[in-house]
Design a protein around this motif. Structure first.
Motif, mmCIF file in Angstrom:
data_model
loop_
_atom_site.group_PDB
_atom_site.id
_atom_site.type_symbol
_atom_site.label_atom_id
_atom_site.label_comp_id
_atom_site.label_asym_id
_atom_site.label_seq_id
_atom_site.Cartn_x
_atom_site.Cartn_y
_atom_site.Cartn_z
ATOM 1 N N LYS A 99 0.243 -1.087 -0.268
ATOM 2 C CA LYS A 99 0.078 -0.022 0.065
ATOM 3 C C LYS A 99 1.233 1.461 -0.170
ATOM 4 O O LYS A 99 0.262 2.436 -1.091
ATOM 5 C CB LYS A 99 -1.016 -0.253 1.159
ATOM 6 C CG LYS A 99 -2.180 1.202 1.729
ATOM 7 C CD LYS A 99 -3.263 1.079 2.589
ATOM 8 C CE LYS A 99 -3.926 1.920 2.251
ATOM 9 N NZ LYS A 99 -5.308 2.061 3.643
ATOM 10 N N SER A 100 1.623 1.022 0.479
ATOM 11 C CA SER A 100 2.434 2.592 1.081
ATOM 12 C C SER A 100 3.090 2.855 -0.270
ATOM 13 O O SER A 100 3.759 3.971 -0.950
ATOM 14 C CB SER A 100 3.625 2.119 2.039
ATOM 15 O OG SER A 100 4.686 1.349 2.099
ATOM 16 N N GLN A 130 1.082 4.428 -2.616
ATOM 17 C CA GLN A 130 0.271 5.647 -2.805
ATOM 18 C C GLN A 130 2.119 6.263 -3.212
ATOM 19 O O GLN A 130 1.125 7.348 -3.585
ATOM 20 C CB GLN A 130 0.651 5.882 -1.018
ATOM 21 C CG GLN A 130 -0.088 6.976 -0.573
ATOM 22 C CD GLN A 130 -1.749 7.105 -1.084
ATOM 23 O OE1 GLN A 130 -1.863 6.481 -1.219
ATOM 24 N NE2 GLN A 130 -2.043 8.372 -1.675
ATOM 25 N N LYS A 131 2.789 6.512 -2.673
ATOM 26 C CA LYS A 131 4.542 7.210 -3.211
ATOM 27 C C LYS A 131 4.054 6.865 -5.227
ATOM 28 O O LYS A 131 3.880 8.674 -5.565
ATOM 29 C CB LYS A 131 5.188 6.015 -3.278
ATOM 30 C CG LYS A 131 5.685 5.905 -1.682
ATOM 31 C CD LYS A 131 7.215 5.068 -1.635
ATOM 32 C CE LYS A 131 7.919 5.400 -0.362
ATOM 33 N NZ LYS A 131 8.990 4.993 0.394
#
Length: 581
Positions: free
Chosen positions: A50-51, A54-55
């Protein structure tokens, strides 16, 4: 910025596939968030987190998200007509490499010139030459241009070196520039010069080419792969075949050099084009003779002549004779007829002492046995040679999923088909290259393998899934005899070229296994056995003389191995049950 992402299953884990047109800045950013390029999926991929997502979203803003298609491990169907994998391409034009008609090659935003794999060749006469992957619509458009032709002998397009032709072709291909500026008007000409073509009296299969002392003409003659230069006659020698004569005309036409033809009527014949088998045998014979001094050549020559007379294959001739030369070298090329049995046994022992493999030892024994038994004619001679014990090694086998990955990364229709035929019918590489169109029985869905290893014929299956592809391929390439033709018209593809195709496919697939074309044959047998096929049928498909050779695949079947439980596991299970009770 147009970015397309898609959920991928890659190397036993989910990844986010990122598709976009080539852009250095985008690539640099992807590397900072763990991006890696995949040749298998022809895209960049990042961790499925997820991280990280998002980036990616923060950097590029809007993203185009494609739906995830779950990958299913292929299995051998047991019903219907399909004996193996479902058709590699599910369209009428299975060999068309367009995105719509070849789903396994889907890649986002791939340039047209990359899909076509354009290759610009050396000029011939007044033409530019180029090759590309077959594309029905583009090929039709190219041939509609005045000055563009398809040369079936060279298997390439020929475009007249004219500015208008250049502009029209480049517009269709979408590559600017594709051709150079070497138009016909800029070519140096030698008006008034001439070459003379005369018969070669020593051998009517060749013709003598006498050329003027011009560097440009010499360079063009050297391009002929079969050209030989005679210092005695101060001329070039080329096969007296019509296709060679036509090629000389093409080369000289642009230089405006006249051809003086002194050949008698019917001197040029297609049969004069060297036969591949003849070339290979002659080359092998000469290479082997060059390895020995004059004192040892009579023994080696007798060995080679006997092997040729008994119609042994090129491979066997090379193996036996190399072993025999090593034997002669050890004894300083003494006459083998005067050597004692003890001396020979001591030599064989020294081979094993030096750490050579058992296969090398067996080749040596076979070579020596052939020389004493057939060359010297000592059939009653009791020459019992000890044979080293062979190591029992299991062959490398690919899973069905790994086979599919290899096939999917091959774009060239010819290369793809030869790998599919090799796996789908369990053929040796020598059987693939010598396969002829009249050996394929389309109506019976069988392939007749003729004169295979051990001079044996056999009948094998023709996979239903590649029948349509073979028919389309035959229609496109117009092969007369061999299914996969090589450098010379009417001659088979070389074994080395097939191995190179497999090596490149393995590299592009990303697999780490050390596999060859023969590995596909091992995989064919193993997958049949896993599917419950009787081992006696597999023996017939593979052409094994002994069932013992085929039983090696019983050690490789994963389905059988997975059902076997270790006694330690059973002991632990029973102990756990007692505790629960």
């Amino acid at each position: 910025m147009s970015i397309t992402i898609k959920k991928l299953w890659h190397k036993d884990s989910f990844r986010i596939g990122v598709f976009f047109k080539y852009d250095v800045e985008k690539i640099q950013f992807l590397k900072t968030i763990g991006g890696v390029y995949s040749k298998t999926h022809t895209c960049w991929h990042i961790p499925y987190e997820k991280s990280v997502y998002q980036k990616l979203k923060n950097h590029f803003g809007s993203l185009i998200i494609e739906s995830f298609e779950e990958t299913v491990t292929p299995s051998l169907p047991v019903t219907g007509k399909s004996r193996d994998l479902s058709p590699i391409a599910k369209s009428d034009r299975q060999l068309d490499l367009s995105k719509a008609n070849n789903p396994e090659h889907k890649a986002a935003n791939v340039q047209l010139d990359q899909k076509l794999r354009l290759v610009l060749l050396e000029n011939i006469g007044k033409y530019w030459l180029f090759k590309m992957q077959y594309h029905q619509q583009i090929s039709k458009s190219l041939l509609a241009i005045k000055g563009v032709y398809w040369n079936s002998n060279y298997q390439c397009f020929m475009a007249l070196r004219n500015s208008k032709v250049k502009q029209a072709v480049e517009e269709i291909l979408g590559v600017y520039p594709f051709f150079g500026d070497d138009y016909l008007t800029k070519e140096t000409t030698y008006r008034g010069e001439s070459i003379r073509i005369a018969p070669h009296k020593e051998d009517f299969a060749w013709m003598e080419i006498y050329i003027p002392k011009l560097v440009a003409v010499h360079e063009k003659m050297k391009r002929f792969s079969m050209a030989r230069y005679s210092k005695i006659k101060d001329c070039y020698l080329l096969p007296a075949a019509p296709i060679v004569y036509e090629s000389i005309q093409l080369q000289m036409e642009v230089l405006q050099i006249k051809i003086s033809n002194e050949l008698p009527a019917a001197y040029l014949q297609a049969k004069h084009l060297p036969n591949k088998k003849r070339i290979d045998l002659t080359k092998t014979k000469q290479n082997l003779l060059d390895q020995v001094p004059p004192s040892g050549q009579p023994y080696v020559l007798n060995m080679l002549d006997t092997l040729l007379a008994l119609n042994y294959s090129n491979s066997t001739m090379r193996t036996y004779t190399n072993a025999f030369i090593q034997f002669l070298r050890h004894f300083d090329f003494r006459d083998p007829d005067i050597l004692t049995q003890q001396e020979v046994i001591r030599f064989l022992g020294s081979l094993m002492e030096r750490g050579l493999s058992a296969s090398t030892g067996h080749s040596m024994v076979n070579g020596l046995h052939f020389y004493y038994h057939y060359v010297l004619g000592k059939k009653e001679y009791d020459f019992k040679l000890p044979r080293p014990k062979k190591e029992k090694k299991l062959p490398v086998v690919l899973t069905m999923d790994e086979c599919l990955r290899i096939f999917q990364v091959v774009d060239n229709p010819k290369h793809k088909l030869l790998l599919l035929v090799g796996y789908g019918a369990g053929l040796r590489v020598s059987e693939i290259v010598t396969l002829k169109w009249n050996d394929i029985l389309f109506d019976e869905y069988k392939i007749h393998i003729k004169n295979a290893k051990g001079k044996k014929d056999r009948m094998v299956m023709l996979p239903y899934s590649i029948v349509q592809s073979l028919k389309i391929y035959k229609e496109l390439y117009k092969g007369k005899h061999y299914v996969f033709e090589g450098q010379y018209a009417g001659e088979p593809y070389s074994v080395g070229s097939v191995q190179t195709v497999m090596r490149e496919a393995l590299k592009r697939s990303g697999l780490e296994k050390k596999a060859t074309v023969h590995t596909l044959r091992h995989s064919f047998a193993t997958h049949l056995l896993e599917n419950g096929t009787d081992i006696r049928y597999i023996q017939q498909f593979l052409g094994h003389s002994s069932i013992k050779t085929t039983t090696v695949y019983t050690h490789l079947t994963q389905s059988a191995v997975n059902k076997i439980q270790s006694p330690l596991d059973r002991l632990v299970d029973e102990n756990n049950k007692k505790k629960l009770d």
